[in-house]
Motif scaffolding. Structure first.
Motif, PDB file in Angstrom:
ATOM      1  N   ILE A 140       0.825  -1.209   0.000  1.00  0.00           N
ATOM      2  CA  ILE A 140       0.000   0.000   0.000  1.00  0.00           C
ATOM      3  C   ILE A 140       0.860   1.260   0.000  1.00  0.00           C
ATOM      4  N   ASP A 141       2.116   1.130   0.431  1.00  0.00           N
ATOM      5  CA  ASP A 141       3.042   2.263   0.424  1.00  0.00           C
ATOM      6  C   ASP A 141       4.099   2.127  -0.676  1.00  0.00           C
ATOM      7  N   GLU A 142       3.738   1.457  -1.756  1.00  0.00           N
ATOM      8  CA  GLU A 142       4.646   1.343  -2.900  1.00  0.00           C
ATOM      9  C   GLU A 142       5.038   2.749  -3.371  1.00  0.00           C
ATOM     10  N   GLU A 143       6.325   2.942  -3.646  1.00  0.00           N
ATOM     11  CA  GLU A 143       6.839   4.272  -3.989  1.00  0.00           C
ATOM     12  C   GLU A 143       7.196   4.379  -5.470  1.00  0.00           C
ATOM     13  N   ASN A 144       7.027   5.596  -6.013  1.00  0.00           N
ATOM     14  CA  ASN A 144       7.541   5.854  -7.358  1.00  0.00           C
ATOM     15  C   ASN A 144       8.988   6.331  -7.243  1.00  0.00           C
ATOM     16  N   GLU A 145       9.580   6.768  -8.345  1.00  0.00           N
ATOM     17  CA  GLU A 145      11.002   7.123  -8.314  1.00  0.00           C
ATOM     18  C   GLU A 145      11.280   8.373  -7.480  1.00  0.00           C
ATOM     19  N   GLN A 146      10.240   9.141  -7.152  1.00  0.00           N
ATOM     20  CA  GLN A 146      10.399  10.309  -6.284  1.00  0.00           C
ATOM     21  C   GLN A 146      10.154   9.968  -4.814  1.00  0.00           C
ATOM     22  N   GLY A 147       9.869   8.696  -4.562  1.00  0.00           N
ATOM     23  CA  GLY A 147       9.578   8.279  -3.195  1.00  0.00           C
ATOM     24  C   GLY A 147       8.156   8.586  -2.769  1.00  0.00           C
ATOM     25  N   GLN A 148       7.289   8.910  -3.730  1.00  0.00           N
ATOM     26  CA  GLN A 148       5.900   9.261  -3.421  1.00  0.00           C
ATOM     27  C   GLN A 148       5.020   8.016  -3.408  1.00  0.00           C
ATOM     28  N   THR A 149       4.065   8.005  -2.504  1.00  0.00           N
ATOM     29  CA  THR A 149       3.135   6.886  -2.374  1.00  0.00           C
ATOM     30  C   THR A 149       1.748   7.286  -2.885  1.00  0.00           C
ATOM     31  N   ALA A 150       0.864   6.299  -2.943  1.00  0.00           N
ATOM     32  CA  ALA A 150      -0.516   6.578  -3.355  1.00  0.00           C
ATOM     33  C   ALA A 150      -1.175   7.566  -2.395  1.00  0.00           C
ATOM     34  N   LEU A 151      -0.865   7.451  -1.108  1.00  0.00           N
ATOM     35  CA  LEU A 151      -1.436   8.381  -0.126  1.00  0.00           C
ATOM     36  C   LEU A 151      -0.977   9.810  -0.400  1.00  0.00           C
ATOM     37  N   MET A 152       0.246   9.964  -0.848  1.00  0.00           N
ATOM     38  CA  MET A 152       0.745  11.299  -1.190  1.00  0.00           C
ATOM     39  C   MET A 152       0.009  11.867  -2.404  1.00  0.00           C
ATOM     40  N   PHE A 153      -0.272  11.010  -3.376  1.00  0.00           N
ATOM     41  CA  PHE A 153      -1.058  11.454  -4.531  1.00  0.00           C
ATOM     42  C   PHE A 153      -2.445  11.906  -4.071  1.00  0.00           C
ATOM     43  N   ALA A 154      -3.045  11.126  -3.195  1.00  0.00           N
ATOM     44  CA  ALA A 154      -4.380  11.461  -2.702  1.00  0.00           C
ATOM     45  C   ALA A 154      -4.363  12.767  -1.916  1.00  0.00           C
ATOM     46  N   SER A 155      -3.291  12.986  -1.167  1.00  0.00           N
ATOM     47  CA  SER A 155      -3.152  14.224  -0.401  1.00  0.00           C
ATOM     48  C   SER A 155      -2.949  15.416  -1.331  1.00  0.00           C
ATOM     49  N   LEU A 156      -2.129  15.230  -2.349  1.00  0.00           N
ATOM     50  CA  LEU A 156      -1.833  16.312  -3.292  1.00  0.00           C
ATOM     51  C   LEU A 156      -3.093  16.798  -4.004  1.00  0.00           C
ATOM     52  N   PHE A 157      -3.963  15.851  -4.361  1.00  0.00           N
ATOM     53  CA  PHE A 157      -5.161  16.206  -5.130  1.00  0.00           C
ATOM     54  C   PHE A 157      -6.442  16.200  -4.288  1.00  0.00           C
ATOM     55  N   ASP A 158      -6.264  16.137  -2.960  1.00  0.00           N
ATOM     56  CA  ASP A 158      -7.384  16.219  -2.017  1.00  0.00           C
ATOM     57  C   ASP A 158      -8.476  15.188  -2.321  1.00  0.00           C
TER      58      ASP A 158
END
Length: 205
Positions: A140-158
């Protein structure tokens, strides 16, 4: 030279000449047929392009035909996009379900930048697709090359609905990317103070 010998020599010459022309004609005809067949037969790159178009369009029937024909369901294009990543990005819930449940597509596979189908669905705001992918058997905390997770994407786009589901599934609100940003920091960068507060409270707990 006797008449019989002359006749035999002439006959052999005719046979040899005919055989040569016949062989050449057959060879030319075969080459032409092969060329025509190659021209009308789609090559693998063309087939892959059609396959990826079907994923973008949510054409599950076409994807099923490719799958039944033996095409690797996890094949990726030059950007690393698989059929599942494309279907998720374009919000095709039924196609995502088919690819995972019936075609056994890998929901954890990353594109060339390390982004997953789940990240793509969150980025585009496809809530139903994202919720399908949250429950796939992936980190669930799989990271992309920037170290970002799905939760970070969800936070970024509210994407509040997805945030709650991700955290319930065990996503780490204290995770930091390679630039040192936390999930709450990302929410703050978008002026979402309420979400940042909630995330920090969850992190404290």
């Amino acid at each position: 030279m006797s008449f019989l010998k002359q006749t035999l020599t002439a006959a052999l010459f005719v046979v040899a000449t005919f055989t040569s022309f016949y062989t050449s004609a057959v060879s030319d005809a075969t080459t032409q047929a092969d060329t025509q067949q190659s021209a009308t037969r789609p090559n693998m790159e063309t087939l892959k392009a059609r396959y990826f178009d079907a994923a973008r369009e949510g054409d599950s029937a076409m994807l099923s035909a490719f799958y039944q024909a033996g095409l690797d369901v996890n094949v990726a294009d030059e950007k690393g996009y698989t059929a599942l990543i494309l279907a998720a990005y374009h919000g095709h819930t039924d196609t995502v379900n088919f690819l995972i449940s019936e075609a056994n597509a890998n929901p954890c596979q990353e594109d060339n930048r390390g982004n997953t189908a789940l990240m793509g669905a969150i980025f585009k705001g496809h809530v139903s697709v994202a919720k399908q992918l949250v429950f796939a058997d992936c980190d669930i905390d799989e990271e992309n090359e920037q170290g970002q997770t799905a939760l970070m994407f969800a936070s970024l786009f509210d994407r509040q609905e997805i945030i709650d589901t991700l955290i319930d599934k065990g996503a780490n609100p204290a995770h930091m990317d390679k630039a040192g940003n936390s999930v709450a920091d990302i929410a703050l960068s978008q002026g979402n103070y309420e979400l940042a507060k909630v995330l920090r409270e969850q992190n404290a707990n």
